[in-house]
Design an enzyme around this catalytic site. Structure first.
Site, PDB file in Angstrom:
ATOM      1  N   GLN A   1      -4.659 -15.305   1.673  1.00  0.00           N
ATOM      2  CA  GLN A   1      -5.165 -15.601   3.012  1.00  0.00           C
ATOM      3  C   GLN A   1      -5.515 -14.307   3.752  1.00  0.00           C
ATOM      4  O   GLN A   1      -4.768 -13.851   4.609  1.00  0.00           O
ATOM      5  CB  GLN A   1      -4.071 -16.370   3.768  1.00  0.00           C
ATOM      6  CG  GLN A   1      -4.436 -16.821   5.137  1.00  0.00           C
ATOM      7  CD  GLN A   1      -5.144 -18.140   5.132  1.00  0.00           C
ATOM      8  OE1 GLN A   1      -4.815 -19.026   4.383  1.00  0.00           O
ATOM      9  NE2 GLN A   1      -6.120 -18.276   5.978  1.00  0.00           N
ATOM     10  N   PHE A   2      -6.677 -13.732   3.445  1.00  0.00           N
ATOM     11  CA  PHE A   2      -7.058 -12.473   4.089  1.00  0.00           C
ATOM     12  C   PHE A   2      -7.288 -12.636   5.584  1.00  0.00           C
ATOM     13  O   PHE A   2      -7.195 -11.678   6.349  1.00  0.00           O
ATOM     14  CB  PHE A   2      -8.281 -11.841   3.416  1.00  0.00           C
ATOM     15  CG  PHE A   2      -9.601 -12.408   3.855  1.00  0.00           C
ATOM     16  CD1 PHE A   2     -10.308 -11.806   4.888  1.00  0.00           C
ATOM     17  CD2 PHE A   2     -10.131 -13.531   3.242  1.00  0.00           C
ATOM     18  CE1 PHE A   2     -11.526 -12.325   5.298  1.00  0.00           C
ATOM     19  CE2 PHE A   2     -11.337 -14.058   3.649  1.00  0.00           C
ATOM     20  CZ  PHE A   2     -12.048 -13.457   4.681  1.00  0.00           C
ATOM     21  N   THR A   3      -7.565 -13.855   6.045  1.00  0.00           N
ATOM     22  CA  THR A   3      -7.859 -14.057   7.466  1.00  0.00           C
ATOM     23  C   THR A   3      -6.638 -13.808   8.355  1.00  0.00           C
ATOM     24  O   THR A   3      -6.775 -13.703   9.576  1.00  0.00           O
ATOM     25  CB  THR A   3      -8.419 -15.473   7.733  1.00  0.00           C
ATOM     26  OG1 THR A   3      -7.462 -16.439   7.320  1.00  0.00           O
ATOM     27  CG2 THR A   3      -9.742 -15.676   7.016  1.00  0.00           C
TER      28      THR A   3
END
Length: 151
Positions: A80-82
């Site tokens: 989950q890079f966000t």
């Protein structure tokens, strides 16, 4: 910024990619995992230890006193890079602190392997895929953990 995770205690959770379930768990933790450019293997070790030993499951008296190990719980780990979205300027998030895909995938896989080595039933999403994640948050209990130590 260092490795960051949003952890949700779940009664069940699953992830789909193109309508196909790639990971599914019952009671345990869904971990939305963000890898930063600054992360090292020490961050992985710290986060795996912290997350798997967090005492956020209720004992017989209803107190949060049990870990994933104590309840023989399962893990669903989603890249989950966000999580690194910086919204302080403008209206569109900036993801400059998130690791580049090569490093992020390597560290994501190392994180998963460490959990598997501990004997935890660990399921995953698909790195860089568009995923539909179903989280049945139990409580709700949501904890944010990062590997940056603040004294």
């Amino acid at each position: 910024c260092k490795m960051r995770a949003v952890i949700q205690r779940v009664s069940s959770s699953y992830v789909e990619v193109d309508g196909v379930v790639t990971g599914k768990i019952n009671k345990g933790l869904t971990v939305l995992l963000g890898i930063s450019e600054e992360d090292t293997m020490q961050d992985i070790d710290y986060m795996v230890d912290k997350i798997t030993n967090l005492r956020i499951f209720e004992d017989n008296e209803g107190k949060m006193n049990l870990s994933l190990f104590d309840i023989d719980g399962e893990l669903l780990i989603i890249s989950q890079f966000t999580i690194y979205g910086d919204c302080r300027k403008g209206r569109r998030p900036n993801f400059m602190k998130a690791a580049k895909p090569d490093k992020a995938e390597e560290y994501y896989n190392k994180f998963i392997n460490k959990c598997l080595e501990l004997g935890i039933d660990t399921q995953t999403g698909v790195f860089q895929a568009h995923m539909n994640v179903q989280i049945n948050n139990d409580g709700p209990v949501t904890i944010i953990v990062d590997s940056e130590k603040i004294l």
